[in-house]
Design a protein around this motif. Structure first.
Motif, short mmCIF file in Angstrom:
data_model
loop_
_atom_site.label_atom_id
_atom_site.label_comp_id
_atom_site.label_asym_id
_atom_site.label_seq_id
_atom_site.Cartn_x
_atom_site.Cartn_y
_atom_site.Cartn_z
N ASN A 1 0.86 -1.17 0.00
CA ASN A 1 0.00 0.00 0.00
C ASN A 1 0.91 1.23 0.00
O ASN A 1 1.91 1.26 0.72
CB ASN A 1 -0.89 -0.02 1.25
CG ASN A 1 -1.86 1.12 1.32
OD1 ASN A 1 -1.47 2.28 1.48
ND2 ASN A 1 -3.14 0.82 1.24
N THR A 2 0.58 2.23 -0.79
CA THR A 2 1.50 3.36 -0.93
C THR A 2 1.68 4.17 0.35
O THR A 2 2.55 5.06 0.40
CB THR A 2 1.09 4.29 -2.09
OG1 THR A 2 -0.28 4.69 -1.93
CG2 THR A 2 1.26 3.59 -3.43
N LEU A 3 0.93 3.84 1.40
CA LEU A 3 1.18 4.46 2.70
C LEU A 3 2.60 4.15 3.19
O LEU A 3 3.17 4.93 3.97
CB LEU A 3 0.15 3.98 3.73
CG LEU A 3 0.24 4.59 5.13
CD1 LEU A 3 -0.01 6.09 5.09
CD2 LEU A 3 -0.73 3.91 6.08
N VAL A 4 3.16 3.03 2.75
CA VAL A 4 4.53 2.70 3.17
C VAL A 4 5.52 3.77 2.72
O VAL A 4 6.60 3.93 3.30
CB VAL A 4 4.97 1.31 2.68
CG1 VAL A 4 4.08 0.22 3.24
CG2 VAL A 4 5.03 1.24 1.16
N PHE A 5 5.14 4.53 1.69
CA PHE A 5 6.01 5.59 1.16
C PHE A 5 5.54 6.98 1.61
O PHE A 5 5.69 7.95 0.88
CB PHE A 5 6.03 5.53 -0.37
CG PHE A 5 6.47 4.21 -0.93
CD1 PHE A 5 7.78 3.77 -0.77
CD2 PHE A 5 5.57 3.39 -1.60
CE1 PHE A 5 8.19 2.54 -1.29
CE2 PHE A 5 5.97 2.18 -2.13
CZ PHE A 5 7.28 1.75 -1.97
N TYR B 1 1.74 0.73 6.51
CA TYR B 1 2.18 1.60 7.59
C TYR B 1 3.42 2.34 7.08
O TYR B 1 4.18 1.80 6.27
CB TYR B 1 2.52 0.79 8.86
CG TYR B 1 3.37 -0.43 8.60
CD1 TYR B 1 4.76 -0.37 8.63
CD2 TYR B 1 2.77 -1.65 8.30
CE1 TYR B 1 5.53 -1.49 8.37
CE2 TYR B 1 3.54 -2.78 8.04
CZ TYR B 1 4.91 -2.69 8.08
OH TYR B 1 5.68 -3.81 7.81
N PRO B 2 3.62 3.57 7.51
CA PRO B 2 4.78 4.33 7.02
C PRO B 2 6.09 3.64 7.38
O PRO B 2 6.25 3.14 8.49
CB PRO B 2 4.64 5.67 7.74
CG PRO B 2 3.20 5.78 8.10
CD PRO B 2 2.77 4.37 8.40
N CYS B 3 7.02 3.63 6.44
CA CYS B 3 8.31 2.96 6.67
C CYS B 3 9.49 3.92 6.69
O CYS B 3 10.63 3.53 6.46
CB CYS B 3 8.51 1.87 5.62
SG CYS B 3 7.48 0.42 5.92
N GLY B 4 9.20 5.20 6.92
CA GLY B 4 10.27 6.15 7.16
C GLY B 4 10.97 6.63 5.90
O GLY B 4 10.59 6.32 4.78
N ASP B 5 12.02 7.43 6.12
CA ASP B 5 12.75 8.03 5.00
C ASP B 5 13.48 7.00 4.16
O ASP B 5 13.74 7.23 2.99
CB ASP B 5 13.74 9.07 5.53
CG ASP B 5 13.05 10.30 6.09
OD1 ASP B 5 11.93 10.60 5.62
OD2 ASP B 5 13.60 10.93 7.00
N GLU B 6 13.84 5.88 4.79
CA GLU B 6 14.53 4.82 4.04
C GLU B 6 13.56 3.68 3.79
O GLU B 6 13.85 2.50 4.06
CB GLU B 6 15.75 4.34 4.80
CG GLU B 6 16.85 5.39 4.93
CD GLU B 6 18.13 4.81 5.49
OE1 GLU B 6 18.80 4.05 4.78
OE2 GLU B 6 18.43 5.12 6.66
#
Length: 248
Positions: A9-13, A229-234
């Motif tokens: 899901n694009t929320l990871v980005f 879920y968001p996976c941060g800047d990296e």
């Protein structure tokens, strides 16, 4: 789990989204990670007519399967939102999406004419209708979802449930117990872990308190499963780690 069942899901980005990066670029990253299914988020679009067309073209170009997350109500003031649902399905068709995922909203009783209308929408372009538990008290409780889906199916409705493992924690409900209740209706899974049952926030898999492996054992096998879920800047580096936790 087989890698071909994993969805991003694009929320990871989320970090990329905040920088103005479009979802068609996120699709490229999915492919680079070896994931062939992406779930596009409606609220991430800035110009929906142009971008849905771009997503559809990109999906064909790089052989990516598209799913569509629409965080909107199916019912408002106890009325099915016919015009809105038609719009969401039109957008899904433009992208070549296999499903449209919404939340139930404020419904009182499912009408047979509404079911007939929605079935026609689904059948016209072979797009599945799914409802999901969000983090709100209005739409995040298992009993409401079960009651609605049972009523809808009794009228011949074609519908399935997206089971968001983490969201039930926000309603002080057990994801494990809800998996037992909802398993017969679940057709898609959203996976996230949380750091606390009292004041939850999302964390990486196995860094939290949800027994997500036990829950996956209860739910139907071989379903598509999305990391959401968001996976941060990296994100790209972290996602490689998260995906590997799921493959066996």
């Amino acid at each position: 789990m087989k890698k071909e069942n994993i969805v991003l899901n694009t929320l990871v980005f989320m970090s990329d989204h905040k920088k103005g990066i479009k979802q068609i670029e996120m699709m490229e990253t999915c492919k680079e990670l070896g994931v062939n299914i992406v779930e596009i988020r409606r609220e991430f679009f800035e110009n929906i007519d142009i971008e849905t067309e771009e997503v559809g073209k990109k999906a064909k170009e790089i052989s990516l399967t598209v799913l569509y997350s629409v965080p909107q109500y199916m019912y408002i003031n106890k009325q099915l939102q016919l015009a809105d649902m038609e719009k969401y399905f039109k957008e899904a068709k433009m992208m070549g999406s296999r499903h449209v995922k919404v939340v139930i909203g404020d419904y009182d009783k499912v009408k047979s004419e509404d079911v007939l209308y929605m079935n026609e929408l689904c059948q016209k372009d072979s797009i599945k209708l799914l409802v999901e538990n969000d983090q709100s008290s209005e739409n995040g409780k298992a009993d409401k979802i079960i009651d609605f889906v049972k009523e809808y199916k009794c009228l011949g409705g074609e519908i399935g449930v997206t089971f968001d493992i983490g969201n039930y924690v926000w309603q002080k409900e057990s994801p494990l117990e809800n998996a037992k209740k909802l398993a017969p209706y679940v057709e898609y899974i959203h996976l996230k872990d949380v750091n606390s049952l009292d004041m939850p926030s999302t964390v990486y898999l196995s860094d939290g308190v949800i027994e997500w492996k036990a829950i996956l054992d209860i739910l139907p096998k071989n379903l598509l499963l999305a990391l959401e879920y968001p996976c941060g800047d990296e994100a790209k580096k972290q996602l490689d780690t998260e995906i590997n936790k799921l493959i066996y």
